[in-house]
Scaffold this active site. Structure first.
Site, short mmCIF file in Angstrom:
data_model
loop_
_atom_site.label_atom_id
_atom_site.label_comp_id
_atom_site.label_asym_id
_atom_site.label_seq_id
_atom_site.Cartn_x
_atom_site.Cartn_y
_atom_site.Cartn_z
N CYS A 2 60.64 101.74 27.15
CA CYS A 2 60.38 102.62 27.92
C CYS A 2 60.66 103.61 26.87
O CYS A 2 60.99 104.36 26.24
CB CYS A 2 61.63 102.52 29.24
SG CYS A 2 61.60 101.21 29.91
N ARG A 27 54.78 103.90 23.74
CA ARG A 27 56.06 102.79 23.37
C ARG A 27 54.90 102.15 24.70
O ARG A 27 56.03 100.77 24.83
CB ARG A 27 57.25 103.43 23.73
CG ARG A 27 57.11 103.86 22.45
CD ARG A 27 58.49 105.04 23.38
NE ARG A 27 59.78 104.30 23.79
CZ ARG A 27 60.71 103.67 22.38
NH1 ARG A 27 60.59 104.16 21.57
NH2 ARG A 27 61.39 102.67 22.54
N TRP A 74 58.92 100.28 31.28
CA TRP A 74 58.06 99.44 30.48
C TRP A 74 58.75 98.20 31.35
O TRP A 74 59.97 97.14 31.12
CB TRP A 74 57.62 99.15 28.94
CG TRP A 74 56.62 97.91 28.45
CD1 TRP A 74 55.43 98.22 29.38
CD2 TRP A 74 56.88 96.39 28.22
NE1 TRP A 74 54.86 97.44 28.51
CE2 TRP A 74 55.31 96.09 27.67
CE3 TRP A 74 58.23 95.82 28.22
CZ2 TRP A 74 55.47 94.69 27.38
CZ3 TRP A 74 57.49 94.36 27.63
CH2 TRP A 74 56.83 94.20 27.07
N ASN A 98 66.44 102.91 28.76
CA ASN A 98 65.59 102.02 28.29
C ASN A 98 66.38 100.74 28.00
O ASN A 98 68.09 101.11 27.55
CB ASN A 98 65.34 102.86 27.10
CG ASN A 98 64.09 101.89 26.16
OD1 ASN A 98 63.79 100.36 26.51
ND2 ASN A 98 64.06 101.77 25.40
N GLY A 99 66.26 99.65 28.07
CA GLY A 99 67.32 98.04 27.62
C GLY A 99 67.58 96.94 28.91
O GLY A 99 66.48 97.22 29.82
N GLU A 478 47.56 80.25 10.82
CA GLU A 478 48.66 81.76 11.65
C GLU A 478 47.83 82.77 10.55
O GLU A 478 47.86 83.86 10.59
CB GLU A 478 49.65 81.78 12.35
CG GLU A 478 49.85 83.16 13.11
CD GLU A 478 48.54 83.81 13.41
OE1 GLU A 478 47.97 83.39 14.38
OE2 GLU A 478 49.45 85.26 13.92
N LYS A 482 45.43 85.85 10.66
CA LYS A 482 46.10 87.20 9.98
C LYS A 482 44.68 87.60 9.04
O LYS A 482 44.51 88.54 9.31
CB LYS A 482 46.98 87.33 9.92
CG LYS A 482 48.25 87.39 10.80
CD LYS A 482 49.13 88.55 11.61
CE LYS A 482 47.91 88.23 13.14
NZ LYS A 482 47.90 86.99 14.15
N GLU A 485 40.94 88.04 10.77
CA GLU A 485 41.12 89.32 11.72
C GLU A 485 40.99 90.59 11.31
O GLU A 485 40.43 91.62 11.94
CB GLU A 485 42.16 88.54 12.72
CG GLU A 485 43.16 89.09 13.03
CD GLU A 485 43.80 88.75 13.75
OE1 GLU A 485 43.46 88.30 15.39
OE2 GLU A 485 44.92 88.64 14.27
N HIS A 501 40.50 64.81 1.82
CA HIS A 501 39.17 64.06 2.91
C HIS A 501 38.06 65.02 3.19
O HIS A 501 37.71 64.92 3.71
CB HIS A 501 39.95 63.72 3.48
CG HIS A 501 40.95 63.17 3.84
ND1 HIS A 501 40.93 61.39 3.40
CD2 HIS A 501 42.49 62.72 3.98
CE1 HIS A 501 42.07 60.63 3.41
NE2 HIS A 501 42.85 61.61 3.80
N LYS A 600 42.48 93.81 22.63
CA LYS A 600 44.00 93.43 22.34
C LYS A 600 43.96 92.47 23.25
O LYS A 600 44.95 91.94 23.24
CB LYS A 600 44.53 94.60 22.51
CG LYS A 600 46.02 93.83 22.34
CD LYS A 600 46.56 93.73 21.26
CE LYS A 600 47.46 93.29 20.84
NZ LYS A 600 48.55 92.47 19.73
C1 AGP Z 1 45.92 87.49 16.98
O1 AGP Z 1 45.94 88.39 16.42
C2 AGP Z 1 44.94 87.84 18.34
N1 AGP Z 1 44.54 89.03 18.69
C3 AGP Z 1 43.94 87.03 19.11
O2 AGP Z 1 44.16 85.81 18.81
C4 AGP Z 1 44.99 86.91 20.27
O3 AGP Z 1 46.58 85.90 20.25
C5 AGP Z 1 44.43 86.13 21.87
O4 AGP Z 1 43.23 86.90 21.66
C6 AGP Z 1 45.20 85.47 22.80
O5 AGP Z 1 46.01 86.71 22.99
P1 AGP Z 1 47.08 86.88 24.12
O6 AGP Z 1 48.36 85.93 23.64
O7 AGP Z 1 47.34 88.38 25.50
O8 AGP Z 1 46.41 85.46 25.66
#
Ligand code: AGP
Length: 605
Positions: A2, A27, A74, A98-99, A478, A482, A485, A501, A600
């Site tokens: 928030c 935020r 939020w 906020n909290g 992962e 990172k 992307e 393999h 996002k």
């Molecule tokens: C991860 O860094 C990416 N932004 C992407 O793989 C993301 O994790 C994926 O689109 C799933 O999104 P969500 O967790 O909002 O479902």
């Protein structure tokens, strides 16, 4: 989280408060509200959705006065709605917060029994009633707030205003950010510097469990028992743009460094006093499923793979992890008695939402692990566990991922205890170690300079291989994602044992091989994989446990991190790899927060 702003002085404060809330929009929020003392009464306007809706309401019905508070919410407890939006008012006392108040359920019951009538689903409203109750016992506003907060457990940054003492604001903080801005015959209170930068750079930072009585010309700070505190006034050196990111160059960098705090917020209130039964209040009567299926996409799918290790080891329940985009089109075999867990930061990913609907249509019980309250996936699941990471602005997921793992760990412990397959003493020891992770994560974040050096050395590679075994295999996946992307370098995560393999054919002097070689049950095997890669001329970067001299003899570069239980290693190994990906992408001049082609939240199929 928030956004909070308060003003006392001589300006007409409604426009100033609205502007301040706009500067805190980053935020993240889903509703907003404002309270202004108009000389006689407190007038309150609240709205759901973006600030434009609040602005519209204020145009239709302006508020005028020189003392006021404003809030962007939020949602953590209670869906986004006008009723749940702040400020919450009781008998002419208005509160913004906020909290998370951990003991709000007990306090709400106590207050209701004493006659308080609640109008919202929020934990915040409890504070308003507590202050009103204390004021009803003859206390002034400042003393009433102190007394109310002595009964509260949890995180708060609050501002309180009262019709009966209109020339002042009372602010208090614990574990949530708050500052007091010092102007000429005016004072400001805010969650963060951006909200007040156009008016003043003189700022007083409050500390934990402190309360401030603020008038246009004075600030008095005490602890919750009234003991006076002196707080220095500092001049902040920040532009509004920089301040939105808290001084960080990118939101992603800020969110990487927020992870220890995000973890603490995720854990807060979920460990009962004896630390034996996590998630007590949120999963009452949890029955142990015959099997668990976890569905997710991207980074959330990697969290799911890590959750599989945790649940299978601690609860001995078989776990199947599926990409949501595959699960939903396979006429999946799932039904009654089975638990399907949908993991999603945004709670809006189309594939995950569709897979959740498919599973529920076949009779499975659906648990959502989400970061956004009242998102589509959260709403459609039977049960929700929120990660409470706060809004994640950077497209590349970091703090949401780490808090997803935290929720999965707590869930695994809970399942293990409920099923009787996890020894309570072992659970207690593991949970105790888990509560140290935030500070150990700070240790990893202090390696940033070393990681930056590695990034500079390897930023021109065209391909990377990330290797790991066991629970660190999804960490390798992962870490590779990172890097891909945000730096646009091709990177592949692979099980270290699978190298021979096929993929080992890829290795040459040009190929950096990042190996997660932390001490644990697969250590010896991983060490031989490192030697195999080295023998083919690979440039080895090894992520190792503090003091590991053996890997240092073989690898070209080593990054040492604290030693923790196998199941907890992903919290530390993944943060190291986030930093590496971030710095390589930053050195390449990429748009780290908004990488090309990515969104996002992938709300399309
Ligand atoms: C991860 O860094 C990416 N932004 C992407 O793989 C993301 O994790 C994926 O689109 C799933 O999104 P969500 O967790 O909002 O479902």
């Amino acid at each position: 989280m928030c956004g909070i702003i308060g003003y006392v002085g001589s300006r007409d404060c409604a426009p100033l408060i609205l502007e301040g809330l706009k500067r805190l929009e980053y935020r993240g929020y889903d509703s907003a509200g404002i309270a202004v003392f108009d000389g006689t009464r407190l007038k309150i306007t609240r709205s759901v959705g973006k600030l434009a809706n609040l602005e519209k309401a204020l145009r239709e019905k302006p508020l005028s006065g020189t003392v006021g508070i404003g809030h962007t919410r939020w949602a953590t407890h209670g869906k986004p709605s006008e009723q749940n939006a702040h400020p919450h008012e009781v008998n002419g006392i208005a509160v913004i917060h906020n909290g998370i108040i951990e003991n709000y359920v007990d306090l709400k019951a106590e207050l209701s029994a004493a006659g308080s009538v609640f109008k919202s689903e929020t934990d915040t409203e409890v504070i308003a009633h507590l202050v009103d109750q204390e004021a009803g016992r003859g206390k002034g506003l400042f003393e009433a707030v102190c007394a109310a907060l002595r009964r509260v457990r949890g995180a708060y940054a609050i501002v309180v205003v009262s019709e009966r003492e209109p020339g002042k604001l009372v602010a208090a903080k614990n574990a949530s950010p708050m500052i007091v801005g010092i102007g000429d015959d005016e004072r400001f209170i805010a969650s963060d510097v951006p909200a007040i930068l156009p008016y003043t750079r003189q700022v007083m930072y409050m500390y934990e469990e402190e309360v401030a009585e603020v008038t246009a010309r004075t600030v008095r700070v005490t602890d919750l028992h009234g003991a006076e505190k002196t707080r220095e006034v500092r001049v902040v050196d920040a532009t509004p743009a920089m301040a939105e990111k808290g001084g960080h160059r990118h939101f992603m960098h800020k969110e990487i460094f927020e992870q220890p705090r995000a973890l603490m917020d995720t854990i807060r209130g979920r460990l009962s006093a004896d630390r034996k039964t996590p998630l007590d209040g949120e999963m009452p009567g949890l029955s142990v499923p015959g099997a668990v299926k976890i569905i997710a996409c991207g980074t959330s799918w990697h969290a799911a793979l890590i959750g599989k290790f945790m649940i299978e080891e601690l609860a001995r329940v078989p776990v199947e992890v599926d990409l949501a985009s595959e699960f939903r089109y396979r006429d999946p075999i799932v039904g009654k008695g089975e638990l399907v867990v949908a993991i999603s930061q945004s709670g809006e990913t189309a594939d995950t939402l569709a897979a959740l609907r498919e599973a529920r249509s076949k009779g499975a019980h659906a648990l959502a692990i989400c970061n956004v309250v009242d998102s589509s996936i959260a709403r459609e699941a039977d049960t929700v566990l929120y990660t409470r990471a706060g809004p994640e602005i950077g497209v590349a997921s970091t703090k949401a991922f780490v808090t997803q793992m935290a929720v999965l760990f707590l869930f695994a412990v809970r399942l293990g205890l409920v099923s009787g397959r996890l020894d309570p003493a072992r659970a207690q020891a593991l949970v105790r170690e888990f509560t140290h992770i935030p500070s150990l994560m700070e240790e990893v974040l202090r390696l940033e300079q070393k990681v930056q050096d590695l990034a500079r050395e390897f930023m021109h590679a065209s391909d990377f291989l990330y290797l790991g075994r066991g629970i660190n295999y999804p960490v390798a996946l992962e870490g590779a994602l990172k890097l891909k992307e945000i730096s646009y370098i091709h990177a592949e995560g692979y099980p270290a044992g699978e190298m021979k393999h096929g993929p080992i054919a890829l290795i040459d002097e040009e190929m950096p091989v990042l190996v997660v070689a932390t001490r644990g049950r697969s250590y010896e095997k991983v060490l031989s994989n490192v030697q195999e890669a080295k023998a083919r001329g690979g440039r080895i970067i090894a992520l190792v446990t503090w003091g590991d001299a053996r890997t240092r003899e073989i690898a070209d570069r080593v990054l040492e991190i604290p030693d923790v239980h196998d199941l907890l290693q992903p919290f530390l190994t993944s943060v190291s790899l986030q930093l590496l990906a971030y710095h390589i992408a930053d050195l390449k001049g990429n748009d780290v927060d908004q990488p090309r082609n990515l969104a996002k939240s992938v709300t399309v199929e």
